[in-house]
Design a protein around this motif. Structure first.
Motif, PDB file in Angstrom:
ATOM      1  N   MET A 145       0.860  -1.173   0.000  1.00  0.00           N
ATOM      2  CA  MET A 145       0.000   0.000   0.000  1.00  0.00           C
ATOM      3  C   MET A 145       0.906   1.235   0.000  1.00  0.00           C
ATOM      4  SD  MET A 145      -2.906   1.105   2.804  1.00  0.00           S
ATOM      5  CE  MET A 145      -4.099  -0.025   2.124  1.00  0.00           C
ATOM      6  N   ASP A 146       0.528   2.241  -0.790  1.00  0.00           N
ATOM      7  CA  ASP A 146       1.338   3.459  -0.811  1.00  0.00           C
ATOM      8  C   ASP A 146       0.878   4.406   0.296  1.00  0.00           C
ATOM      9  OD1 ASP A 146      -0.850   4.994  -1.723  1.00  0.00           O
ATOM     10  OD2 ASP A 146      -0.206   4.933  -3.806  1.00  0.00           O
ATOM     11  N   LEU A 147       1.678   5.448   0.520  1.00  0.00           N
ATOM     12  CA  LEU A 147       1.433   6.371   1.626  1.00  0.00           C
ATOM     13  C   LEU A 147       0.082   7.064   1.518  1.00  0.00           C
ATOM     14  CD1 LEU A 147       2.390   7.769   4.191  1.00  0.00           C
ATOM     15  CD2 LEU A 147       3.588   9.427   2.745  1.00  0.00           C
ATOM     16  N   GLU A 148      -0.283   7.517   0.333  1.00  0.00           N
ATOM     17  CA  GLU A 148      -1.557   8.237   0.181  1.00  0.00           C
ATOM     18  C   GLU A 148      -2.755   7.350   0.512  1.00  0.00           C
ATOM     19  OE1 GLU A 148      -1.926  11.541  -0.068  1.00  0.00           O
ATOM     20  OE2 GLU A 148       0.255  11.486   0.105  1.00  0.00           O
ATOM     21  N   LYS A 149      -2.729   6.105   0.046  1.00  0.00           N
ATOM     22  CA  LYS A 149      -3.816   5.168   0.373  1.00  0.00           C
ATOM     23  C   LYS A 149      -3.852   4.907   1.877  1.00  0.00           C
ATOM     24  CE  LYS A 149      -4.548   2.464  -3.812  1.00  0.00           C
ATOM     25  NZ  LYS A 149      -4.447   1.129  -4.407  1.00  0.00           N
ATOM     26  N   ALA A 150      -2.670   4.724   2.469  1.00  0.00           N
ATOM     27  CA  ALA A 150      -2.589   4.455   3.909  1.00  0.00           C
ATOM     28  C   ALA A 150      -3.127   5.638   4.712  1.00  0.00           C
ATOM     29  CB  ALA A 150      -1.155   4.131   4.304  1.00  0.00           C
ATOM     30  N   LYS A 151      -2.811   6.865   4.281  1.00  0.00           N
ATOM     31  CA  LYS A 151      -3.318   8.052   4.975  1.00  0.00           C
ATOM     32  C   LYS A 151      -4.841   8.102   4.912  1.00  0.00           C
ATOM     33  CE  LYS A 151      -1.138  11.915   3.841  1.00  0.00           C
ATOM     34  NZ  LYS A 151      -0.226  12.890   3.196  1.00  0.00           N
ATOM     35  N   LYS A 152      -5.403   7.802   3.756  1.00  0.00           N
ATOM     36  CA  LYS A 152      -6.868   7.816   3.620  1.00  0.00           C
ATOM     37  C   LYS A 152      -7.518   6.746   4.482  1.00  0.00           C
ATOM     38  CE  LYS A 152      -7.106   9.865  -0.942  1.00  0.00           C
ATOM     39  NZ  LYS A 152      -7.296   9.673  -2.361  1.00  0.00           N
ATOM     40  N   ARG A 153      -6.849   5.603   4.611  1.00  0.00           N
ATOM     41  CA  ARG A 153      -7.430   4.482   5.360  1.00  0.00           C
ATOM     42  C   ARG A 153      -7.249   4.617   6.877  1.00  0.00           C
ATOM     43  NH1 ARG A 153      -7.346  -1.853   3.811  1.00  0.00           N
ATOM     44  NH2 ARG A 153      -8.594  -2.502   5.567  1.00  0.00           N
ATOM     45  N   TYR A 154      -6.123   5.203   7.306  1.00  0.00           N
ATOM     46  CA  TYR A 154      -5.781   5.175   8.733  1.00  0.00           C
ATOM     47  C   TYR A 154      -5.816   6.522   9.456  1.00  0.00           C
ATOM     48  CZ  TYR A 154      -4.459   0.319   8.207  1.00  0.00           C
ATOM     49  OH  TYR A 154      -4.499  -1.030   7.979  1.00  0.00           O
ATOM     50  N   ILE A 155      -5.923   7.632   8.740  1.00  0.00           N
ATOM     51  CA  ILE A 155      -5.921   8.934   9.389  1.00  0.00           C
ATOM     52  C   ILE A 155      -7.312   9.538   9.271  1.00  0.00           C
ATOM     53  CG2 ILE A 155      -4.862  11.226   9.482  1.00  0.00           C
ATOM     54  CD1 ILE A 155      -2.808   9.043  10.066  1.00  0.00           C
ATOM     55  N   PRO A 156      -8.022   9.917  10.332  1.00  0.00           N
ATOM     56  CA  PRO A 156      -7.622   9.750  11.721  1.00  0.00           C
ATOM     57  C   PRO A 156      -7.648   8.279  12.142  1.00  0.00           C
ATOM     58  CG  PRO A 156      -9.860  10.595  11.627  1.00  0.00           C
ATOM     59  CD  PRO A 156      -9.351  10.528  10.215  1.00  0.00           C
ATOM     60  N   MET A 157      -6.857   7.972  13.120  1.00  0.00           N
ATOM     61  CA  MET A 157      -6.655   6.599  13.568  1.00  0.00           C
ATOM     62  C   MET A 157      -7.352   6.362  14.903  1.00  0.00           C
ATOM     63  SD  MET A 157      -2.872   4.976  14.216  1.00  0.00           S
ATOM     64  CE  MET A 157      -2.410   5.220  12.521  1.00  0.00           C
ATOM     65  N   SER A 158      -7.854   5.154  15.083  1.00  0.00           N
ATOM     66  CA  SER A 158      -8.429   4.804  16.383  1.00  0.00           C
ATOM     67  C   SER A 158      -7.311   4.725  17.420  1.00  0.00           C
ATOM     68  CB  SER A 158      -9.164   3.465  16.308  1.00  0.00           C
ATOM     69  OG  SER A 158      -8.237   2.404  16.165  1.00  0.00           O
ATOM     70  N   GLU A 159      -7.667   4.918  18.661  1.00  0.00           N
ATOM     71  CA  GLU A 159      -6.685   4.798  19.741  1.00  0.00           C
ATOM     72  C   GLU A 159      -6.053   3.410  19.754  1.00  0.00           C
ATOM     73  OE1 GLU A 159      -6.727   6.747  24.046  1.00  0.00           O
ATOM     74  OE2 GLU A 159      -8.724   6.168  23.374  1.00  0.00           O
ATOM     75  N   THR A 160      -6.865   2.399  19.487  1.00  0.00           N
ATOM     76  CA  THR A 160      -6.364   1.026  19.465  1.00  0.00           C
ATOM     77  C   THR A 160      -5.244   0.877  18.439  1.00  0.00           C
ATOM     78  OG1 THR A 160      -8.494   0.133  20.167  1.00  0.00           O
ATOM     79  CG2 THR A 160      -7.021  -1.369  19.009  1.00  0.00           C
ATOM     80  N   MET A 161      -5.485   1.308  17.216  1.00  0.00           N
ATOM     81  CA  MET A 161      -4.468   1.199  16.167  1.00  0.00           C
ATOM     82  C   MET A 161      -3.229   2.015  16.524  1.00  0.00           C
ATOM     83  SD  MET A 161      -5.175  -0.789  13.676  1.00  0.00           S
ATOM     84  CE  MET A 161      -6.434  -1.428  12.604  1.00  0.00           C
ATOM     85  N   PHE A 162      -3.447   3.212  17.075  1.00  0.00           N
ATOM     86  CA  PHE A 162      -2.324   4.066  17.449  1.00  0.00           C
ATOM     87  C   PHE A 162      -1.424   3.358  18.457  1.00  0.00           C
ATOM     88  CE2 PHE A 162      -0.243   7.324  20.000  1.00  0.00           C
ATOM     89  CZ  PHE A 162       0.301   8.140  19.022  1.00  0.00           C
ATOM     90  N   TYR A 163      -2.031   2.810  19.499  1.00  0.00           N
ATOM     91  CA  TYR A 163      -1.236   2.161  20.539  1.00  0.00           C
ATOM     92  C   TYR A 163      -0.593   0.855  20.057  1.00  0.00           C
ATOM     93  CZ  TYR A 163      -2.104   5.475  24.244  1.00  0.00           C
ATOM     94  OH  TYR A 163      -2.105   6.612  25.023  1.00  0.00           O
ATOM     95  N   ILE A 164      -1.244   0.149  19.171  1.00  0.00           N
ATOM     96  CA  ILE A 164      -0.629  -1.065  18.612  1.00  0.00           C
ATOM     97  C   ILE A 164       0.623  -0.680  17.826  1.00  0.00           C
ATOM     98  CG2 ILE A 164      -0.899  -2.933  16.926  1.00  0.00           C
ATOM     99  CD1 ILE A 164      -3.868  -3.098  17.851  1.00  0.00           C
ATOM    100  N   LEU A 165       0.494   0.309  16.939  1.00  0.00           N
ATOM    101  CA  LEU A 165       1.662   0.744  16.168  1.00  0.00           C
ATOM    102  C   LEU A 165       2.746   1.294  17.085  1.00  0.00           C
ATOM    103  CD1 LEU A 165       0.117   2.485  13.024  1.00  0.00           C
ATOM    104  CD2 LEU A 165       1.349   0.310  13.106  1.00  0.00           C
ATOM    105  N   LEU A 166       2.361   2.084  18.063  1.00  0.00           N
ATOM    106  CA  LEU A 166       3.326   2.655  18.998  1.00  0.00           C
ATOM    107  C   LEU A 166       4.093   1.559  19.737  1.00  0.00           C
ATOM    108  CD1 LEU A 166       4.305   5.411  20.100  1.00  0.00           C
ATOM    109  CD2 LEU A 166       2.570   5.173  21.888  1.00  0.00           C
TER     110      LEU A 166
END
Length: 105
Positions: free
Chosen positions: A1-22
């Motif tokens: 997945m490219d950055l633009e697609k990822a931004k559309k899919r994940y931003i804004p991000m749920s707290e759950t996803m944020f903490y998993i990535l963190l």
């Protein structure tokens, strides 16, 4: 997945996803992530097994994280380059929210 697609899919991000990535800035498995998130949030967020493994599958499929090895039937994941960029963008968005709301106190 490219950055633009990822931004559309994940931003804004749920707290759950944020903490998993963190928490995946260091390699970890599902249960370890659950424990780390609980510790980071002082018990405010408790991830269930279904949530964590569904999220890991989505993040892995979109190439934000990657499985780096397997130990005792546990997959060990780590954040990838795309995941770090998305995490950084989301952290900047959250910082902006915080800065813009400081006068509310």
């Amino acid at each position: 997945m490219d950055l633009e697609k990822a931004k559309k899919r994940y931003i804004p991000m749920s707290e759950t996803m944020f903490y998993i990535l963190l928490s995946l800035q260091s390699p970890n498995h599902g249960y370890g992530i659950m424990q780390h998130v609980k510790e980071m949030t002082n018990g405010r967020i408790t991830l269930g097994a279904g949530t964590i493994y569904q999220s890991l599958g989505k993040l892995d499929g979109d190439r934000l994280i990657e499985a780096v090895k397997e130990e005792d039937r546990k997959k060990i994941y780590q954040i990838g380059e795309l995941g770090m960029e998305i995490l950084r963008i989301e952290a900047e968005r959250i910082a902006e929210l915080y800065n813009n709301s400081e006068g509310l106190r």
